[in-house]
Motif scaffolding. Structure first.
Motif, PDB file in Angstrom:
ATOM      1  N   SER A  69       4.809   0.179 -13.912  1.00 25.00           N
ATOM      2  CA  SER A  69       3.408  -0.074 -13.356  1.00 25.00           C
ATOM      3  C   SER A  69       3.585  -1.223 -12.371  1.00 25.00           C
ATOM      4  O   SER A  69       2.610  -1.174 -11.502  1.00 25.00           O
ATOM      5  N   GLU A  70       4.840  -1.740 -12.229  1.00 27.45           N
ATOM      6  CA  GLU A  70       4.723  -2.790 -10.751  1.00 27.45           C
ATOM      7  C   GLU A  70       4.769  -2.105  -9.480  1.00 27.45           C
ATOM      8  O   GLU A  70       4.308  -2.834  -8.712  1.00 27.45           O
ATOM      9  N   MET A  71       4.921  -0.813  -9.686  1.00 27.36           N
ATOM     10  CA  MET A  71       4.742   0.035  -8.331  1.00 27.36           C
ATOM     11  C   MET A  71       3.172   0.407  -8.044  1.00 27.36           C
ATOM     12  O   MET A  71       3.068   0.924  -6.814  1.00 27.36           O
ATOM     13  N   CYS A  72       2.279   0.330  -9.005  1.00 32.75           N
ATOM     14  CA  CYS A  72       0.930   0.453  -8.870  1.00 32.75           C
ATOM     15  C   CYS A  72       0.237  -0.511  -8.125  1.00 32.75           C
ATOM     16  O   CYS A  72       0.675  -1.659  -8.301  1.00 32.75           O
TER      17      CYS A  72
ATOM     18  N   LYS B  83      -2.999  -7.196  -6.127  1.00 32.58           N
ATOM     19  CA  LYS B  83      -2.450  -6.824  -4.558  1.00 32.58           C
ATOM     20  C   LYS B  83      -3.583  -6.546  -3.736  1.00 32.58           C
ATOM     21  O   LYS B  83      -3.416  -6.851  -2.593  1.00 32.58           O
ATOM     22  N   PHE B  84      -4.851  -5.982  -4.294  1.00 38.51           N
ATOM     23  CA  PHE B  84      -5.794  -5.734  -3.481  1.00 38.51           C
ATOM     24  C   PHE B  84      -6.299  -7.281  -3.005  1.00 38.51           C
ATOM     25  O   PHE B  84      -6.619  -7.245  -1.660  1.00 38.51           O
ATOM     26  N   MET B  85      -6.311  -8.197  -3.751  1.00 37.45           N
ATOM     27  CA  MET B  85      -7.017  -9.463  -3.243  1.00 37.45           C
ATOM     28  C   MET B  85      -5.855 -10.034  -2.015  1.00 37.45           C
ATOM     29  O   MET B  85      -6.378 -10.599  -1.233  1.00 37.45           O
ATOM     30  N   SER B  86      -4.634  -9.836  -2.377  1.00 36.13           N
ATOM     31  CA  SER B  86      -3.673 -10.431  -1.264  1.00 36.13           C
ATOM     32  C   SER B  86      -4.086  -9.351   0.212  1.00 36.13           C
ATOM     33  O   SER B  86      -3.756 -10.092   1.159  1.00 36.13           O
ATOM     34  N   LEU B  87      -4.286  -8.154  -0.067  1.00 35.49           N
ATOM     35  CA  LEU B  87      -4.413  -7.346   1.081  1.00 35.49           C
ATOM     36  C   LEU B  87      -5.578  -8.033   1.920  1.00 35.49           C
ATOM     37  O   LEU B  87      -5.707  -8.160   2.946  1.00 35.49           O
ATOM     38  N   VAL B  88      -6.591  -8.281   1.057  1.00 33.10           N
ATOM     39  CA  VAL B  88      -7.950  -8.764   1.713  1.00 33.10           C
ATOM     40  C   VAL B  88      -7.688 -10.225   2.456  1.00 33.10           C
ATOM     41  O   VAL B  88      -7.922 -10.230   3.539  1.00 33.10           O
ATOM     42  N   ILE B  89      -6.821 -10.762   1.824  1.00 28.31           N
ATOM     43  CA  ILE B  89      -6.732 -12.280   2.174  1.00 28.31           C
ATOM     44  C   ILE B  89      -5.903 -12.481   3.609  1.00 28.31           C
ATOM     45  O   ILE B  89      -5.979 -12.921   4.581  1.00 28.31           O
TER      46      ILE B  89
ATOM     47  N   VAL C  18       0.878  -1.234  -0.054  1.00 29.58           N
ATOM     48  CA  VAL C  18       0.026   0.105  -0.113  1.00 29.58           C
ATOM     49  C   VAL C  18       0.662   1.426  -0.025  1.00 29.58           C
ATOM     50  O   VAL C  18       0.727   2.187  -0.640  1.00 29.58           O
ATOM     51  N   VAL C  19       1.773   1.345   0.887  1.00 30.55           N
ATOM     52  CA  VAL C  19       2.636   2.481   0.976  1.00 30.55           C
ATOM     53  C   VAL C  19       3.435   2.784  -0.294  1.00 30.55           C
ATOM     54  O   VAL C  19       3.751   3.877  -0.693  1.00 30.55           O
ATOM     55  N   THR C  20       3.994   1.622  -0.865  1.00 30.00           N
ATOM     56  CA  THR C  20       4.831   1.651  -2.138  1.00 30.00           C
ATOM     57  C   THR C  20       3.799   2.294  -3.375  1.00 30.00           C
ATOM     58  O   THR C  20       4.361   3.097  -4.138  1.00 30.00           O
ATOM     59  N   SER C  21       2.783   2.017  -3.412  1.00 32.08           N
ATOM     60  CA  SER C  21       1.739   2.390  -4.353  1.00 32.08           C
ATOM     61  C   SER C  21       1.741   3.911  -4.174  1.00 32.08           C
ATOM     62  O   SER C  21       1.771   4.499  -5.110  1.00 32.08           O
ATOM     63  N   TRP C  22       1.323   4.280  -2.990  1.00 31.27           N
ATOM     64  CA  TRP C  22       0.955   5.785  -2.512  1.00 31.27           C
ATOM     65  C   TRP C  22       2.320   6.530  -3.034  1.00 31.27           C
ATOM     66  O   TRP C  22       2.127   7.649  -3.518  1.00 31.27           O
ATOM     67  N   PHE C  23       3.465   6.131  -2.630  1.00 26.07           N
ATOM     68  CA  PHE C  23       4.731   7.005  -2.965  1.00 26.07           C
ATOM     69  C   PHE C  23       5.143   7.021  -4.503  1.00 26.07           C
ATOM     70  O   PHE C  23       5.667   7.727  -4.935  1.00 26.07           O
ATOM     71  N   TYR C  24       5.308   5.544  -4.994  1.00 24.76           N
ATOM     72  CA  TYR C  24       5.840   5.319  -6.172  1.00 24.76           C
ATOM     73  C   TYR C  24       5.211   5.300  -7.380  1.00 24.76           C
ATOM     74  O   TYR C  24       5.421   5.478  -8.593  1.00 24.76           O
ATOM     75  N   CYS C  25       3.808   4.979  -7.337  1.00 27.52           N
ATOM     76  CA  CYS C  25       3.019   4.817  -8.520  1.00 27.52           C
ATOM     77  C   CYS C  25       3.043   5.994  -9.267  1.00 27.52           C
ATOM     78  O   CYS C  25       2.312   7.179  -8.893  1.00 27.52           O
TER      79      CYS C  25
END
Length: 95
Positions: free
Chosen positions: A51-54, A59-65, A38-45
């Motif tokens: 696009s791997e930084m977004c 990644k959302f499914m991983s977060l939920v699991i 999450v933090v990497t996406s906020w700072f680097y996307c």
């Protein structure tokens, strides 16, 4: 070097004092990985890297699991501790 020392001390503190020891440490590591996503996406996307930084659907499914697993583990540990404090132990007969 200081951050590595703090990391090591907190890891061993978790092993020694948290209910579940190594399992609790593993659960915390999973939660840490999701937070890094999450933090990497906020700072680097869109700013640095490709696009791997977004944040993606995968990644959302991983977060939920992972967060769901942390919540389930926490609630099961809490219930287990509550039962043990109430004295709901099974008696083992010596025969």
């Amino acid at each position: 070097a200081v951050s590595n020392l703090v990391h090591a001390l907190t890891f061993f503190h978790t092993l020694k004092y948290f209910q579940g020891g190594a399992t609790s440490a593993g659960v915390m590591k999973g939660l840490q990985a999701v937070l890094v996503f999450v933090v990497t996406s906020w700072f680097y996307c869109g700013r640095l890297g490709g696009s791997e930084m977004c944040f993606t659907t995968l990644k959302f499914m991983s977060l939920v699991i992972v967060v769901g697993g942390v919540i389930l583990y926490g609630s099961a540990t809490s219930r287990s501790n509550l039962e043990h404090r109430k004295g709901n132990y099974e008696r083992i007969n010596d025969s």
